[in-house]
Design a protein around this motif. Structure first.
Motif, mmCIF file in Angstrom:
data_model
loop_
_atom_site.group_PDB
_atom_site.id
_atom_site.type_symbol
_atom_site.label_atom_id
_atom_site.label_comp_id
_atom_site.label_asym_id
_atom_site.label_seq_id
_atom_site.Cartn_x
_atom_site.Cartn_y
_atom_site.Cartn_z
ATOM 1 N N VAL A 162 -0.205 14.420 4.839
ATOM 2 C CA VAL A 162 -0.285 13.243 3.977
ATOM 3 C C VAL A 162 0.840 13.278 2.950
ATOM 4 O O VAL A 162 1.506 12.262 2.704
ATOM 5 N N ARG A 163 1.089 14.441 2.368
ATOM 6 C CA ARG A 163 2.160 14.554 1.362
ATOM 7 C C ARG A 163 3.512 14.212 1.981
ATOM 8 O O ARG A 163 4.311 13.493 1.385
ATOM 9 N N GLU A 164 3.766 14.713 3.187
ATOM 10 C CA GLU A 164 5.060 14.469 3.827
ATOM 11 C C GLU A 164 5.230 13.004 4.229
ATOM 12 O O GLU A 164 6.359 12.532 4.323
ATOM 13 N N ALA A 165 4.145 12.289 4.452
ATOM 14 C CA ALA A 165 4.240 10.854 4.741
ATOM 15 C C ALA A 165 4.345 10.044 3.455
ATOM 16 O O ALA A 165 5.046 9.029 3.406
ATOM 17 N N ALA A 166 3.650 10.480 2.412
ATOM 18 C CA ALA A 166 3.647 9.740 1.151
ATOM 19 C C ALA A 166 5.007 9.780 0.461
ATOM 20 O O ALA A 166 5.409 8.795 -0.171
ATOM 21 N N ARG A 167 5.736 10.886 0.591
ATOM 22 C CA ARG A 167 7.013 11.013 -0.124
ATOM 23 C C ARG A 167 8.026 9.943 0.295
ATOM 24 O O ARG A 167 8.544 9.222 -0.561
ATOM 25 N N PRO A 168 8.343 9.786 1.595
ATOM 26 C CA PRO A 168 9.323 8.744 1.934
ATOM 27 C C PRO A 168 8.799 7.328 1.676
ATOM 28 O O PRO A 168 9.576 6.426 1.352
ATOM 29 N N ALA A 169 7.485 7.138 1.789
ATOM 30 C CA ALA A 169 6.916 5.820 1.491
ATOM 31 C C ALA A 169 7.104 5.495 0.017
ATOM 32 O O ALA A 169 7.495 4.372 -0.337
ATOM 33 N N LEU A 170 6.861 6.461 -0.858
ATOM 34 C CA LEU A 170 7.041 6.236 -2.288
ATOM 35 C C LEU A 170 8.520 6.061 -2.629
ATOM 36 O O LEU A 170 8.880 5.193 -3.427
ATOM 37 N N ASP A 171 9.383 6.868 -2.039
ATOM 38 C CA ASP A 171 10.821 6.731 -2.298
ATOM 39 C C ASP A 171 11.287 5.317 -1.968
ATOM 40 O O ASP A 171 12.037 4.703 -2.732
ATOM 41 N N ALA A 172 10.845 4.783 -0.831
ATOM 42 C CA ALA A 172 11.225 3.423 -0.438
ATOM 43 C C ALA A 172 10.644 2.399 -1.411
ATOM 44 O O ALA A 172 11.338 1.465 -1.833
ATOM 45 N N ALA A 173 9.379 2.559 -1.766
ATOM 46 C CA ALA A 173 8.728 1.610 -2.677
ATOM 47 C C ALA A 173 9.411 1.608 -4.043
ATOM 48 O O ALA A 173 9.566 0.542 -4.653
ATOM 49 N N ARG A 174 9.849 2.773 -4.510
ATOM 50 C CA ARG A 174 10.549 2.841 -5.802
ATOM 51 C C ARG A 174 11.866 2.082 -5.762
ATOM 52 O O ARG A 174 12.322 1.577 -6.777
ATOM 53 N N ARG A 175 12.473 2.000 -4.593
ATOM 54 C CA ARG A 175 13.735 1.262 -4.430
ATOM 55 C C ARG A 175 13.490 -0.206 -4.094
ATOM 56 O O ARG A 175 14.437 -0.967 -3.900
ATOM 57 N N GLY A 176 12.220 -0.605 -3.968
ATOM 58 C CA GLY A 176 11.890 -1.971 -3.620
ATOM 59 C C GLY A 176 12.077 -2.271 -2.139
ATOM 60 O O GLY A 176 12.209 -3.426 -1.750
ATOM 61 N N GLU A 177 12.046 -1.232 -1.310
ATOM 62 C CA GLU A 177 12.229 -1.385 0.128
ATOM 63 C C GLU A 177 10.912 -1.131 0.849
ATOM 64 O O GLU A 177 9.974 -0.571 0.292
ATOM 65 N N GLY A 178 10.886 -1.517 2.111
ATOM 66 C CA GLY A 178 9.710 -1.253 2.937
ATOM 67 C C GLY A 178 9.663 0.213 3.321
ATOM 68 O O GLY A 178 10.690 0.817 3.604
ATOM 69 N N PRO A 179 8.476 0.803 3.330
ATOM 70 C CA PRO A 179 8.353 2.214 3.693
ATOM 71 C C PRO A 179 8.637 2.422 5.178
ATOM 72 O O PRO A 179 8.462 1.504 5.985
ATOM 73 N N PRO A 180 9.052 3.618 5.560
ATOM 74 C CA PRO A 180 9.287 3.919 6.974
ATOM 75 C C PRO A 180 7.999 3.727 7.787
ATOM 76 O O PRO A 180 6.910 4.091 7.346
ATOM 77 N N ALA A 181 8.148 3.175 8.980
ATOM 78 C CA ALA A 181 6.991 2.904 9.843
ATOM 79 C C ALA A 181 6.223 4.181 10.160
ATOM 80 O O ALA A 181 4.990 4.179 10.199
ATOM 81 N N GLY A 182 6.919 5.282 10.373
ATOM 82 C CA GLY A 182 6.255 6.549 10.680
ATOM 83 C C GLY A 182 5.387 7.030 9.536
ATOM 84 O O GLY A 182 4.288 7.567 9.756
ATOM 85 N N ALA A 183 5.847 6.841 8.308
ATOM 86 C CA ALA A 183 5.061 7.249 7.139
ATOM 87 C C ALA A 183 3.798 6.410 7.039
ATOM 88 O O ALA A 183 2.707 6.945 6.792
ATOM 89 N N LEU A 184 3.933 5.108 7.248
ATOM 90 C CA LEU A 184 2.756 4.242 7.202
ATOM 91 C C LEU A 184 1.780 4.597 8.319
ATOM 92 O O LEU A 184 0.561 4.581 8.110
ATOM 93 N N ARG A 185 2.294 4.931 9.497
ATOM 94 C CA ARG A 185 1.427 5.301 10.624
ATOM 95 C C ARG A 185 0.596 6.529 10.270
ATOM 96 O O ARG A 185 -0.621 6.545 10.471
ATOM 97 N N VAL A 186 1.221 7.565 9.702
ATOM 98 C CA VAL A 186 0.503 8.792 9.334
ATOM 99 C C VAL A 186 -0.554 8.495 8.271
ATOM 100 O O VAL A 186 -1.698 8.962 8.374
ATOM 101 N N LEU A 187 -0.204 7.719 7.256
ATOM 102 C CA LEU A 187 -1.167 7.388 6.204
ATOM 103 C C LEU A 187 -2.322 6.555 6.764
ATOM 104 O O LEU A 187 -3.489 6.803 6.445
ATOM 105 N N ASN A 188 -2.017 5.578 7.606
ATOM 106 C CA ASN A 188 -3.076 4.747 8.198
ATOM 107 C C ASN A 188 -3.979 5.560 9.117
ATOM 108 O O ASN A 188 -5.194 5.350 9.145
ATOM 109 N N GLU A 189 -3.417 6.497 9.863
ATOM 110 C CA GLU A 189 -4.243 7.353 10.724
ATOM 111 C C GLU A 189 -5.177 8.221 9.889
ATOM 112 O O GLU A 189 -6.333 8.421 10.258
ATOM 113 N N ALA A 190 -4.686 8.723 8.770
ATOM 114 C CA ALA A 190 -5.544 9.531 7.898
ATOM 115 C C ALA A 190 -6.675 8.684 7.328
ATOM 116 O O ALA A 190 -7.822 9.135 7.260
#
Length: 187
Positions: free
Chosen positions: A61-89
């Motif tokens: 979860v931590r490894e998926a949350a980091r790139p998702a947060l990095d993207a959100a802080r830049r105002g960009e969409g999070p990586p699809a793989g990160a969202l997939r891991v978070l949604n599966e959890a």
């Protein structure tokens, strides 16, 4: 070895991300994760025994949350793989609310999850990541300005620059002082 966490009390997702500090992974083993869970008492459902499955679930979860947060802080969409891991959890341990009555608090609603401890813990942390990613203040999340610190925080005051002023802030101020006065010392 005693594990101490440099920063807690931020939104739960940031506390999770801050378990990977400049000194290493603070939840790399069951003892480290158990200590972190103890530091988060009252914010997560208690886990009776912490083992390798819980460590692996939390790290995923931590490894998926980091790139998702990095993207959100830049105002960009999070990586699809990160969202997939978070949604599966989240899907692995759905929650439901249970109402109860207490004399002290009146009617209370508590969330319950029916899953093994590792999946339940991953789902709770993924939910915390989802809350942070959808928070309008996500763009305000900052990295500590100390040169040797990698911790993140959500500032309550717009001028906050360090994760912990008494630690990173003091080191930065001392370093600036010595840099300004370096040439003043007689040989």
């Amino acid at each position: 070895m005693t594990v101490t966490f440099p920063l807690t009390g931020e939104p739960l997702a940031l506390d999770l991300l801050n378990t990977e500090s400049a000194t290493g992974d603070l939840v790399a083993d069951p003892a480290g994760l158990a200590a972190w869970l103890a530091a988060q008492a009252g914010r997560l459902t208690p886990v009776a025994a912490v083992g390798a499955a819980e460590v692996s679930a939390v790290q995923a979860v931590r490894e998926a949350a980091r790139p998702a947060l990095d993207a959100a802080r830049r105002g960009e969409g999070p990586p699809a793989g990160a969202l997939r891991v978070l949604n599966e959890a989240l899907a692995a341990a759905p929650s439901y609310r249970v109402l109860a009555w207490t004399e002290e608090a009146g009617t209370v609603a508590s969330a319950y999850r029916t899953a093994e401890p590792a999946r339940r813990l991953a789902a709770e942390l993924a939910e915390a990541a989802a809350e942070l990613l959808t928070d309008p203040r996500v763009g305000q999340v900052r990295a500590c300005e100390a040169h040797d610190c990698v911790l993140l925080f959500l500032p309550a005051h717009p001028r906050r620059r360090w994760c912990v002023a008494s630690a990173c802030g003091n080191r930065a101020r001392v370093a600036r002082y010595y840099a300004r006065h370096k040439g003043d010392t007689p040989v």
